[in-house]
Design an enzyme around this catalytic site. Sequence first.
Site, PDB file in Angstrom:
ATOM      1  N   ASP A 412     -18.927  -6.662   0.956  1.00  0.00           N
ATOM      2  CA  ASP A 412     -17.724  -6.165   0.303  1.00  0.00           C
ATOM      3  C   ASP A 412     -16.516  -6.784   1.001  1.00  0.00           C
ATOM      4  O   ASP A 412     -16.639  -7.318   2.103  1.00  0.00           O
ATOM      5  CB  ASP A 412     -17.709  -4.633   0.408  1.00  0.00           C
ATOM      6  CG  ASP A 412     -16.457  -4.024  -0.208  1.00  0.00           C
ATOM      7  OD1 ASP A 412     -16.025  -4.511  -1.265  1.00  0.00           O
ATOM      8  OD2 ASP A 412     -15.913  -3.077   0.380  1.00  0.00           O
ATOM      9  N   LYS A 413     -15.361  -6.718   0.369  1.00  0.00           N
ATOM     10  CA  LYS A 413     -14.159  -7.272   0.994  1.00  0.00           C
ATOM     11  C   LYS A 413     -13.309  -6.185   1.633  1.00  0.00           C
ATOM     12  O   LYS A 413     -13.116  -6.150   2.842  1.00  0.00           O
ATOM     13  CB  LYS A 413     -13.321  -8.049  -0.019  1.00  0.00           C
ATOM     14  CG  LYS A 413     -12.085  -8.712   0.611  1.00  0.00           C
ATOM     15  CD  LYS A 413     -11.183  -9.335  -0.425  1.00  0.00           C
ATOM     16  CE  LYS A 413     -10.356  -8.284  -1.145  1.00  0.00           C
ATOM     17  NZ  LYS A 413      -9.345  -7.656  -0.267  1.00  0.00           N
ATOM     18  N   THR A 414     -12.797  -5.274   0.808  1.00  0.00           N
ATOM     19  CA  THR A 414     -11.855  -4.284   1.286  1.00  0.00           C
ATOM     20  C   THR A 414     -12.535  -3.315   2.242  1.00  0.00           C
ATOM     21  O   THR A 414     -13.502  -2.647   1.887  1.00  0.00           O
ATOM     22  CB  THR A 414     -11.249  -3.502   0.110  1.00  0.00           C
ATOM     23  OG1 THR A 414     -10.655  -4.430  -0.791  1.00  0.00           O
ATOM     24  CG2 THR A 414     -10.215  -2.520   0.602  1.00  0.00           C
ATOM     25  N   GLU A 505      -2.846   4.244  -2.171  1.00  0.00           N
ATOM     26  CA  GLU A 505      -1.985   5.306  -2.678  1.00  0.00           C
ATOM     27  C   GLU A 505      -0.991   5.751  -1.621  1.00  0.00           C
ATOM     28  O   GLU A 505       0.194   5.961  -1.908  1.00  0.00           O
ATOM     29  CB  GLU A 505      -2.855   6.475  -3.131  1.00  0.00           C
ATOM     30  CG  GLU A 505      -2.195   7.381  -4.130  1.00  0.00           C
ATOM     31  CD  GLU A 505      -3.195   8.344  -4.753  1.00  0.00           C
ATOM     32  OE1 GLU A 505      -3.879   9.055  -3.995  1.00  0.00           O
ATOM     33  OE2 GLU A 505      -3.298   8.367  -5.985  1.00  0.00           O
ATOM     34  N   PHE A 546      -8.321   8.778 -12.062  1.00  0.00           N
ATOM     35  CA  PHE A 546      -8.823   7.419 -11.825  1.00  0.00           C
ATOM     36  C   PHE A 546     -10.334   7.466 -11.612  1.00  0.00           C
ATOM     37  O   PHE A 546     -10.859   8.393 -11.013  1.00  0.00           O
ATOM     38  CB  PHE A 546      -8.162   6.834 -10.573  1.00  0.00           C
ATOM     39  CG  PHE A 546      -8.739   5.504 -10.154  1.00  0.00           C
ATOM     40  CD1 PHE A 546      -8.218   4.325 -10.635  1.00  0.00           C
ATOM     41  CD2 PHE A 546      -9.819   5.452  -9.274  1.00  0.00           C
ATOM     42  CE1 PHE A 546      -8.754   3.099 -10.248  1.00  0.00           C
ATOM     43  CE2 PHE A 546     -10.358   4.241  -8.883  1.00  0.00           C
ATOM     44  CZ  PHE A 546      -9.819   3.070  -9.378  1.00  0.00           C
ATOM     45  N   THR A 683     -16.551  -8.378  -4.620  1.00  0.00           N
ATOM     46  CA  THR A 683     -15.339  -7.555  -4.527  1.00  0.00           C
ATOM     47  C   THR A 683     -14.809  -7.214  -5.903  1.00  0.00           C
ATOM     48  O   THR A 683     -15.056  -7.928  -6.879  1.00  0.00           O
ATOM     49  CB  THR A 683     -14.253  -8.291  -3.709  1.00  0.00           C
ATOM     50  OG1 THR A 683     -13.061  -7.506  -3.687  1.00  0.00           O
ATOM     51  CG2 THR A 683     -13.929  -9.650  -4.322  1.00  0.00           C
ATOM     52  N   GLY A 684     -14.079  -6.138  -5.965  1.00  0.00           N
ATOM     53  CA  GLY A 684     -13.436  -5.742  -7.207  1.00  0.00           C
ATOM     54  C   GLY A 684     -12.046  -6.309  -7.373  1.00  0.00           C
ATOM     55  O   GLY A 684     -11.382  -6.051  -8.381  1.00  0.00           O
ATOM     56  N   ASP A 685     -11.575  -7.100  -6.422  1.00  0.00           N
ATOM     57  CA  ASP A 685     -10.219  -7.638  -6.469  1.00  0.00           C
ATOM     58  C   ASP A 685     -10.096  -8.789  -7.470  1.00  0.00           C
ATOM     59  O   ASP A 685     -11.090  -9.343  -7.950  1.00  0.00           O
ATOM     60  CB  ASP A 685      -9.803  -8.141  -5.078  1.00  0.00           C
ATOM     61  CG  ASP A 685      -9.442  -6.995  -4.161  1.00  0.00           C
ATOM     62  OD1 ASP A 685      -9.118  -5.913  -4.676  1.00  0.00           O
ATOM     63  OD2 ASP A 685      -9.502  -7.178  -2.937  1.00  0.00           O
TER      64      ASP A 685
END
Length: 1112
Positions: A412-414, A505, A546, A683-685
């Site tokens: 994963d990245k984050t 957030e 979300f 990643t989801g980016d």
Amino acid sequence: MVYRWHQNYFYILYISVYISEFVFFTEEERRVRANDREYNEKFQYAVSHTYNSNCIMTSKYNIITFLPVNLFEQFQEVANTYFLFLLILQLIPQISSLSWFTTIVPLVLVLSITAVKDATDDYVSLTHTHTHYPILFFHFLSLQKEKWMNVRVGDIIKLENNQFVAADLLLLSSSEPHSLCYIETAELDGETNMKVRQSLSVTSELGDPNNLAQFDGEVLCEPPNNKLDRFCGTLYWKDCKYPLSNQNMLLRGCVLRNTESCCGLVIFAGPDTKLMQNSGRTKFKRTSIDRLMNTLVLWIFGFLVCMGVILAIGNAVWEKEVGALFQSFLPWDPPVDNFLFSAFLSFWSYVIILNTVVPISLYVSVEVIRLGHSYFINWDRRMFCSRSNTAAEARTTTLNEELGQVEYIFSDKTGTLTQNIMTFNKCSINGRAYGEKPPSHNARVQPLDFSAWNPLADRDFCFYDQSLLEAVMVGEPAVHEFLRVLSLCHTVMRVLVYKAQSPDEGALVTAARNFGFVFRSRTPGTVTTHELGKAVTYTLLAILDFNNIRKRMSVIVRNPEGRIRLYCKGADTVLFERLHSCNHELMNITSDHLNEYAGDGLRTLALAYRDLSEEQWEAWAERFRGADKATDCRDDRLAAVYEEIEQDMMLLGATAVEDKLQDGVPETIAILSLANIKIWVLTGDKQETAVNIGYSCKMLTDDMTEIFIVNGHTVQSVREELRYNAPPSSLLESISGEFALIISGHSLVGDSSIQEPICKELVMNVNVIHAFRLEYFPVSVDQAHALEADMEREFLETACACRAVICCRVTPLQKALVVELVKRHKKAVTLAIGDGANDVSMIKTAHIGVGISGQEGIQAVLASDYSFSQFRFLQRLLLVHGRWSYLRMCRFLCYFFYKNFAFTMVHFWFGFFCGFSAQTVYDQYFITLYNIVYTSLPVLAMGIFDQDVPEQRSLEYPKLYEPGQLNLLFNKREFFICIAQGIYTSVVLFFIPYGVLSHATQSNGVPLADYQTFAVTTATALVIVVSVQIALDTGYWTAINHFFIWGSLGTYFTILFAMHSSILFNIFPKQFHFLGESALWPNCVAAILNRNPHLIMFLEDVLQAQFISNNI
């Protein structure tokens, strides 16, 4: 070969509960009536043979059941059952030439060690988790004190501040305004920020004990499940029904905080609680060495049968041709009446004698070594993070050597490569970009000082662009509205010490705070802010949550002037699709800014709003309430209602927050790449963000020949891009390392609106029937692109030919699918590493799962096999601990098989010289003690402590890792070499003493050819040779190695002289058959050596050859 110590005993005690539920009762829905135990008990909620009501025990055994249950479990292992079978054979006099204790002593020792380990593990887990704590509950119109374990489904209980929640409760009332209560969920998901829960308005006034004791509402809800963030139910009370959601629930394991007291109705108790439902069985992982060992053990068993058959045939021939001549004075023992039956009995006798080729001590030794390697990982101070006070942890003991064979890492990245500590960096508002640092002229640029005009500003917030502050001061409407979105559209709690559910957030709310739009407080129906020093209270009409599917959140608020507005923030790819057509030009400008931010490695979100008329709001609110009250497909109905209102929005701009790389990430990736480990980032980016991070961490370099980008949205476009980018198949191997591949999530799996419930099985490949179970996330039934059956090979060949692969905009399910694809088609060990709940499926799918204990809770850690706090520790885990574990295990196995074949095959050769009578070469005490005393500790020391090079060299020369990837140190070829060496050693150990002693005499002319002398000579030579062999094999000497090797030799000679003394013979003449003084044997050896100088020369040549082969 079955290994047991890896098992997570936390779930085993629930097996009987689950079996009874599936066989006798499958709960499809739950009905709970308040204050009515008689009604609720007829459903037998949370009741089984083991549990009563809310009692939870995490132990398997008690004093009465420990012995039978543990023995039953242990004898389910093939090895233990096999040796029990041999023990039974040894009790038959006509078969066994060995006493029963030669097998029962090792078997009892192994069973005892395993039982002690099981008892210790069970004692550690023997926690009646708070079940004996007192709790207040309402009974017969009064408030009584009772233990947790006696709480039943349907009871109403009272909790006080800082108490653990006793069961899964429906919150009925609270001492706080608006019936709010605050909870900490660290025991559930590791998140330390507090969360808010609220009761229904109709039950909020039930605070009086009399009212609560008389409450008779009935709840109809979902059956017990493991979904921590979801609950669907309906309360029926006073001829009305009220929808229930997760916001109304208090789950067992939470702690009540900042709330004087609250009352709740028990919905799930004991093993039905979501906490215990999440302690289910994890996927059993086996190493490649385990799988190879299973095959080898079968081969060894076949070899044992073949030897038994050969010797049985020899017995038949000998009895027919030679034994018949002795029948007159040496008849067969009953019930033997012919040579064939004699051969049959001889076969089983030799199976008993030769059983040590499958040694029972091997299984215990392997587990002890693995346990030692796990402790080394836990004790490694260089993998300890002082900042978070977190040490590395080996959460399993079965995969240590697999760490030395990893070829693919999926990361994963984050939070894994980056710190997951977000800082507001840049933004785009109404087409204008803000956040660039002014040029510096040899002077350090100072951040803006917000405290001069905003006393509520965060002093740690850094921003350098004066123009945004000026836009706020002059009152630009778009800027104000942009900051208003940041201050309203969130789930942050508390006043100025913000507690956010995500770092993003928190960073955005802090930025709005510094620019004058300060979030101050919230209630269930209002949000209060300070806008440029003026307090403003908004009526909170709705929150559109979300999730990973929506990728956005919205709030609908009414301002003090009565205007209703929807504010939305989310991924730009999702938000831009829902904008009004008049935003086209602004969207293009903002997209350019987003690409620029992504190129800088920043995480981006788009912001938008929509004005709603009173009529629009009322009509939509009615549909929203209908969907919220639905008892079936409630989440799908709500998603459809959300989709309806989040349309025709007006774009405000975009935010960009920075998530810096962790320390040592580029260096770690560079070293791992040199070790021929391929790293894939999932990643989801956005693509641009992922590419920038790829360059920052040195996955991508300017020296690469080409970077392939696959970004198609259709099956045909993805296929064309893959075939265009894919190098010729004949060049795949030669060009590996020159290219990189970047592919988007929509190219892997296409979008679809069809949703299935959690825990449904997804068929991943239409040609290969393969089910994959997800336990944490919704599953989309998607049309596959790159993961399609006829395209996955092309994707895999292209990806595996590249040194680096980045998959961006991927969902948790897609991460798991990519890992599964590599596992299924590549004979390589995979490792997945992540820090969040969205990485759990990937971690469980890979051969090895590593969890980062970071900012996103501990769900990834709980699902992992190994955990630590920093990505940089991965190089030490693999290149040091993993490589050493693989090396040690391989050397241990090679030597173990060698010494046991050298020991056992002597019996085989002796069979040809004893009339195939199943007579043993060694005395029975030596056979019993060989594997458990004389040779056990030296090989354990080598398996635990051995090294080939120091740890610094392992990190300096990553190429040393490659033998593990190629499986060079222990494979079928190495196994046969060890076996051949053992057989060769047995030939020397048998035939040289036999050849010498058969014609040797003492100085007085008495022959030396007696059984005692031959047995002792062979046994002593065996112990010396295998001890010298392990001394030659040991590459790293410690005091423990010296003590075990030479101590084992000394122990052997001590026991030898004691057992061959006349003292023991005089005391136990039936047990010790050998006659004579113990000093006789050294004289015999001296006589042999004096009369046979060629023997001395031969042994010297053997040892020299052995030494040279080990050096080579």
